[in-house]
Design a protein around this motif. Structure first.
Motif, PDB file in Angstrom:
ATOM      1  N   LEU A  12      34.255 -28.517  14.179  1.00 30.39           N
ATOM      2  CA  LEU A  12      33.973 -29.558  15.035  1.00 30.39           C
ATOM      3  C   LEU A  12      33.774 -30.170  14.083  1.00 30.39           C
ATOM      4  N   ARG A  15      37.777 -31.317  14.444  1.00 32.09           N
ATOM      5  CA  ARG A  15      37.685 -31.475  15.937  1.00 32.09           C
ATOM      6  C   ARG A  15      37.172 -34.019  15.439  1.00 32.09           C
ATOM      7  N   TYR A  16      35.667 -33.893  14.685  1.00 32.18           N
ATOM      8  CA  TYR A  16      35.437 -34.612  14.537  1.00 32.18           C
ATOM      9  C   TYR A  16      36.180 -36.172  13.248  1.00 32.18           C
ATOM     10  N   ARG A  35      33.969 -39.305  23.034  1.00 30.48           N
ATOM     11  CA  ARG A  35      33.704 -38.242  22.586  1.00 30.48           C
ATOM     12  C   ARG A  35      33.363 -37.573  21.412  1.00 30.48           C
ATOM     13  N   ASP A  38      29.650 -37.525  21.362  1.00 28.91           N
ATOM     14  CA  ASP A  38      29.745 -35.919  21.665  1.00 28.91           C
ATOM     15  C   ASP A  38      29.926 -34.744  20.937  1.00 28.91           C
ATOM     16  N   VAL A  39      31.455 -35.072  19.469  1.00 28.47           N
ATOM     17  CA  VAL A  39      31.108 -34.052  18.634  1.00 28.47           C
ATOM     18  C   VAL A  39      30.156 -34.778  17.539  1.00 28.47           C
ATOM     19  N   THR A  42      26.900 -32.395  18.525  1.00 32.38           N
ATOM     20  CA  THR A  42      26.976 -31.424  18.795  1.00 32.38           C
ATOM     21  C   THR A  42      26.811 -30.825  17.092  1.00 32.38           C
TER      22      THR A  42
END
Length: 70
Positions: A12, A15-16, A35, A38-39, A42
């Motif tokens: 995570l 990805r961020y 996106r 979303d990240v 999460t």
């Protein structure tokens, strides 16, 4: 509180950071914005926080603690 597996937190955070890098210097395309949202959501849920800076700090602290214990 349930704790996310370190591999999940690592993915995570990565990805961020990747999405932030992609967003630099560009107008934020709707799909990229979604996106990132979303990240961010999460990360907050998996760390039990409500703000991104707190979520990143908690995830990084957990990853550091896990690395130190192995």
């Amino acid at each position: 509180m349930l704790l996310a597996h370190p591999a999940v937190l690592q993915e995570l955070v990565a990805r961020y950071e990747s999405l932030c890098t992609a967003a630099q210097g560009l107008s934020l395309a709707p799909d990229l914005k979604r996106r990132l949202e979303d990240v961010t959501y999460t990360l907050c849920v998996t760390t039990g926080t409500r703000q991104l800076d707190q979520a990143l700090a908690a995830a990084r602290a957990r990853l550091a603690a896990t690395a130190a214990s192995t």
